[in-house]
Design a protein around this motif. Structure first.
Motif, PDB file in Angstrom:
ATOM      1  N   ARG A   1       9.512   0.658  -8.504  1.00 46.32           N
ATOM      2  CA  ARG A   1       9.345  -0.727  -8.966  1.00 46.32           C
ATOM      3  C   ARG A   1       8.127  -0.839  -9.867  1.00 46.32           C
ATOM      4  O   ARG A   1       8.161  -1.489 -10.908  1.00 46.32           O
ATOM      5  CB  ARG A   1       9.126  -1.658  -7.776  1.00 46.32           C
ATOM      6  CG  ARG A   1      10.342  -1.928  -6.993  1.00 46.32           C
ATOM      7  CD  ARG A   1      10.217  -3.245  -6.226  1.00 46.32           C
ATOM      8  NE  ARG A   1      11.536  -3.640  -5.815  1.00 46.32           N
ATOM      9  CZ  ARG A   1      12.044  -3.403  -4.618  1.00 46.32           C
ATOM     10  NH1 ARG A   1      11.299  -2.828  -3.708  1.00 46.32           N
ATOM     11  NH2 ARG A   1      13.273  -3.746  -4.336  1.00 46.32           N
ATOM     12  N   TRP A   2       7.072  -0.187  -9.445  1.00 48.49           N
ATOM     13  CA  TRP A   2       5.820  -0.264 -10.178  1.00 48.49           C
ATOM     14  C   TRP A   2       5.957   0.402 -11.553  1.00 48.49           C
ATOM     15  O   TRP A   2       5.512  -0.119 -12.566  1.00 48.49           O
ATOM     16  CB  TRP A   2       4.745   0.432  -9.343  1.00 48.49           C
ATOM     17  CG  TRP A   2       3.403   0.491  -9.955  1.00 48.49           C
ATOM     18  CD1 TRP A   2       2.546  -0.550 -10.147  1.00 48.49           C
ATOM     19  CD2 TRP A   2       2.752   1.649 -10.447  1.00 48.49           C
ATOM     20  NE1 TRP A   2       1.401  -0.106 -10.729  1.00 48.49           N
ATOM     21  CE2 TRP A   2       1.495   1.245 -10.918  1.00 48.49           C
ATOM     22  CE3 TRP A   2       3.097   2.997 -10.531  1.00 48.49           C
ATOM     23  CZ2 TRP A   2       0.584   2.127 -11.480  1.00 48.49           C
ATOM     24  CZ3 TRP A   2       2.189   3.878 -11.075  1.00 48.49           C
ATOM     25  CH2 TRP A   2       0.953   3.443 -11.542  1.00 48.49           C
TER      26      TRP A   2
ATOM     27  N   SER B   1      12.006  -5.149 -10.253  1.00 47.40           N
ATOM     28  CA  SER B   1      10.615  -5.042  -9.815  1.00 47.40           C
ATOM     29  C   SER B   1      10.175  -6.245  -8.998  1.00 47.40           C
ATOM     30  O   SER B   1       9.397  -6.125  -8.055  1.00 47.40           O
ATOM     31  CB  SER B   1       9.695  -4.886 -11.024  1.00 47.40           C
ATOM     32  OG  SER B   1       9.976  -3.692 -11.687  1.00 47.40           O
TER      33      SER B   1
ATOM     34  N   LEU C   1       2.046  -5.731  -8.680  1.00 43.89           N
ATOM     35  CA  LEU C   1       2.652  -4.562  -8.035  1.00 43.89           C
ATOM     36  C   LEU C   1       1.632  -3.442  -7.861  1.00 43.89           C
ATOM     37  O   LEU C   1       1.691  -2.705  -6.884  1.00 43.89           O
ATOM     38  CB  LEU C   1       3.853  -4.071  -8.844  1.00 43.89           C
ATOM     39  CG  LEU C   1       5.095  -4.937  -8.750  1.00 43.89           C
ATOM     40  CD1 LEU C   1       6.179  -4.403  -9.657  1.00 43.89           C
ATOM     41  CD2 LEU C   1       5.610  -4.973  -7.314  1.00 43.89           C
TER      42      LEU C   1
END
Lengths: 45, 788
Positions: free
Chosen positions: B147-148, B196, B258
């Motif tokens: 996601r990051w 994300s 994030l």
């Protein structure tokens, strides 16, 4: 400068390719043991 | 280095340990017997450490911990050893975690085969029974990383597309080109929004359903509003929001948020990892004496209380028990914080989770699983880590109205700006939503307290509830309710009284000749005194010594220097045994020496101070803490201890009621009292105190009524905890102030429209990181040896 109309969409596609590559790397656990590949040089078989 | 040399190095590392059975720094590796490995060939056992792999039919993926690995080169040797077995499809060894993942085909190979192949190289594989827990965490970590990275990569590219809009002069950029750039940004923002930001949206939705409010709600709202506004601008360039898009701000603050979460996850993993190390200390299988009188390896869960098990050096004890045969040295460092190896002979008890270091012993099992000390410790740690201290509860209660206030402020700011600058209004609202950081507020207390509890656990102190830390930081009086908490069980000789004509050193030497044959603490103390310079003299030898249990020793002794000298019949022991009138006024333990004519000498015995007791008291004094001693012992021995330690107020012959009254008197003066006791029979005193410590080697942990339990017997742990608690509360205060000031400063800025959304995201992410990083300083704090 008309070429930009092709290059910009192409860059978007390229980003998706890079993301695909990153996904492949993460999914294979390549970021879980960062030291290992560096130490592979110690091995010569 | 060729393969052969690499192997021989690995072998030479492992061999000496195997051959001699002992080695100082290395825990010796004991190979599993072939029989124990065959146990693992039962398909029912597989599911504990393996799962079916999707790669091929009847394929299993096992997770094992490899013991004996020291370096990265080992991981290659291990990989080759396992991979060389036919039927093993894939091996992956992590040098950092010492774990191996083995994929094998059940049709061609059994686990025992590749484990044996590993043993031939000098390593040992232990099935990892926590495979599911760690697997789940690994999936979670991978997803967070993914996601990051998506957010980061898309952010960079969106920034590229936004760049022309920032730098172009009016007219430089054709309308089509601007439109194309917005389209490209929108396409790259989609993965950020849909993937994300997933956790933000799902958490916000979950909270809304439960009717509660959390941090994720304003963030999710902010993200959604920004995306909606920018999407409108992209598809309707002529509309109300067509002038500007905010995809760059959106992706950037998602990336910052994030990043913050990712770092938090890593920090949390480290704590979970150390708890897992504790859980993984119990062995999987153990050698049990079966009905035929043969030791046979069985899984630990089949053990029962009363079984006799054999534990080899290098293995961990699977259960609490008593040594029946053999004697060894054990390492209890993780359970008691005691860093020295301890000797355990027949009759001594051993605890589950400690390591057997030197030789094979047979142990009678007394407690299993959750009943063991180890089980109690793990349960206590788990229950303490979920308990919520009062400040944290307060912060949690504050968080909800605070978030409501934030939502309201965002709406008001939006309305205010709407009248003058409707385009700008929504982005101001977004900045307000994103910049507020109640998570710094609610993280402030638990993060610091958990870090402190982890630190204390390492030095051998269990925290029973986190609330106790707050109370502990306020104490200004320490009351020791037993002389025994300050002294060891060892006695030393104090004054020596003798019959006229007998010198003190003569008496000590005569007594020592008898004492050498006894293991009674009093005898040991007399024997020790004989080697002191002040009692130096002609030494005596004894003959025909017999010990009368509970009374004393008797035998004949003769001075060594006078060959063929007169032999005396001596008795060393209690007053009754030596037939002398016991001194009614005596309130210290005494030993008497008598010969045929009667009384010869009296030895006053004192309890010896614990190591570091005086420096511990000194540190307490330096920290401005008064020290009291309420003891049930006699006056002389209490005075003796108090004088040596410089204790301000020592009371002797206290009954439990006296102790309670004394403590209440102190409390009536407004003092905050810390009670340190053995936790056994002073429940009301411990419960009434502001904070309390119990020395846990005497008590059942689950029954201890104190806030803290010291698992070893180092007095320094108490001092360390008091100072650490003070530091913890100062960190908590710093964190709370930081969170308050940050929010107080940033929310008005955002309302005033001076804070762009991306800066708001950066501010919020760094604010919660500051709090966590500040708390982590407590992990390393060490007050045990120095002062403040």
């Amino acid at each position: 400068m008309d070429i930009l109309y092709l290059l910009i969409p192409l860059s978007v596609v390229l980003v998706f390719f890079i993301l695909g590559g990153l996904w492949w790397a993460i999914d294979r656990g390549q970021f879980e043991d960062i030291e290992r590949e560096g130490e592979r040089i110690l091995k010569d078989s | 280095m060729s393969q052969a040399t690499l192997e021989s190095v690995a072998a030479s590392l492992a061999q000496p340990a195997l051959a001699t059975g002992i080695s100082a720094p290395l825990v010796p590796l004991v190979p599993h017997s072939a029989e124990s490995l065959h146990l693992l060939d039962d398909p029912h056992e597989w599911s504990a450490f393996s799962r079916r792999s999707g790669k091929a039919a009847d394929c299993w993926e096992s997770s094992v911990v490899v013991e004996g690995m020291h370096c990265a080169a080992c991981s290659f040797t291990v990989e080759e050893a396992i991979a060389s077995v036919p039927g093993v499809l894939q091996v992956q060894v992590s040098a950092a975690t010492h774990r191996a993942k083995v994929v094998w085909s059940a049709a061609q190979v059994k686990p025992s085969l590749w484990m044996q192949a590993l043993q031939q190289r000098g390593y040992r594989a232990v099935p990892a029974n926590d495979v599911f827990a760690s697997e789940q965490r690994r999936v979670e970590t991978r997803k967070a990383l993914w996601r990051w990275l998506v957010a980061g990569l898309c952010m960079m590219q969106v920034m590229m597309y936004a760049y022309p809009a920032y730098t172009a002069h009016p007219g430089d950029l054709s309308i089509e080109m601007e439109q194309l750039l917005r389209w490209a940004s929108w396409v790259l923002s989609l993965p950020v929004m849909l993937f994300s930001c997933g956790p933000f949206f799902s958490n916000a939705l979950r909270d809304l359903r439960r009717g509660s409010v959390s941090m994720d709600l304003p963030v999710a709202l902010g993200i959604a509003i920004t995306f909606a506004v920018s999407t409108l601008g992209t598809f309707e360039p002529a509309g109300a929001y067509g002038r500007e898009v905010y995809f760059d701000s959106l992706t950037m603050f998602v990336f910052f948020l994030l990043t913050g979460r990712w770092l938090e996850l890593r920090l949390r993993d480290r704590t979970a990892g150390s708890l897992e190390v504790l859980m993984n200390r119990l062995p999987e299988s153990v050698e049990r004496l079966n009905l035929q009188g043969v030791f046979e390896r069985v899984a630990v869960r089949r053990l029962a209380v009363g079984d006799l098990v054999r534990v080899h050096p290098g293995e961990a004890f699977a259960a609490d028990g008593v040594v029946e045969q053999g004697s060894t040295v054990v390492d209890e460092a993780l359970l008691t914080g005691e860093s020295h190896a301890l000797e355990r002979g027949p009759g001594a008890s051993v605890v589950a989770g400690s390591h057997n270091l030197s030789s094979t012993v047979q142990v009678r099992v007394q407690a299993l699983g959750g009943d063991t000390r180890f089980g109690q410790i793990v349960a206590l740690m788990q229950s303490a880590s979920v308990s919520k201290p009062r400040t944290a509860q307060l912060a949690d209660r504050l968080a909800k109205p605070f978030l409501m206030g934030v939502l309201l402020a965002a709406a008001l700011a939006c309305l205010w700006w709407w009248r003058t600058d409707p385009e700008h209004a929504l982005m101001v609202a977004v900045a307000v939503l994103v910049v507020t950081c109640p998570c710094a507020l609610s993280l402030a207390t638990p993060a610091a307290m958990l870090a402190a509890a982890g630190n204390m656990a390492r030095s051998g102190v269990l925290v029973r509830n986190l609330q106790g830390l707050e109370a502990l930081s306020e104490v200004d009086v320490v009351v020791f309710d037993k002389t025994g908490t300050l002294t060891r069980e060892v006695l030393t000789v104090g004054r020596v009284l003798t019959r006229a004509g007998v010198s003190e050193s003569q008496a000590v030497q005569m007594a020592a000749a008898l004492a050498a044959h006894s293991l009674h603490p009093a005898s040991k103390s007399v024997l020790a005194a004989a080697s002191w310079p002040i009692y130096a003299g002609v030494s005596w030898t004894s003959d025909g010594v017999t010990e009368h249990a509970g009374l004393g020793v008797e035998g004949s002794a003769v001075a060594q220097a006078e060959r063929g000298g007169e032999s005396l019949t001596l008795r060393l022991g209690s007053a009754e045994f030596c037939a002398v009138a016991s001194d009614a006024m005596a309130d210290t333990p005494r030993a008497y020496l008598a010969d045929a004519q009667g009384w010869l000498a009296t030895f006053e015995l004192h309890e010896e101070l614990r190591d570091g007791a005086s420096s511990a008291i000194q540190v307490l004094h330096d920290a401005g803490i008064a020290v009291h001693l309420f003891s049930g012992d006699g006056k002389a021995s209490v005075q003796h201890v108090a004088a040596q330690l410089g204790i301000d107020d020592a009371r002797s012959a206290c009954t439990p009621a006296d102790k309670l009254a004394g403590m209440q008197a102190l409390q009536a003066q407004g003092r905050k009292v810390l009670m340190v006791g053995d936790g056994l029979n002073d429940g009301p005193v411990l419960a009434g105190a502001h904070a309390s410590f119990a020395f846990g080697n005497a008590v059942q942990l689950a029954q201890a009524q104190s806030d803290f339990v010291v698992m070893g017997n180092q007095l320094h742990a108490v001092v360390h905890s008091v100072l650490l608690a003070r530091k913890t509360m100062s960190v908590v205060r710093q964190n709370l102030w930081w969170a308050l000031l940050y929010n107080a400063a940033c929310v008005p800025l955002a309302v005033a429209g001076w804070l762009p959304a991306w800066l708001a995201g950066l501010g919020m992410a760094s604010s919660s990181l500051v709090v966590v990083a500040n708390a982590l300083r407590l992990n390393r704090a060490d007050f045990s040896r120095k002062g403040i």
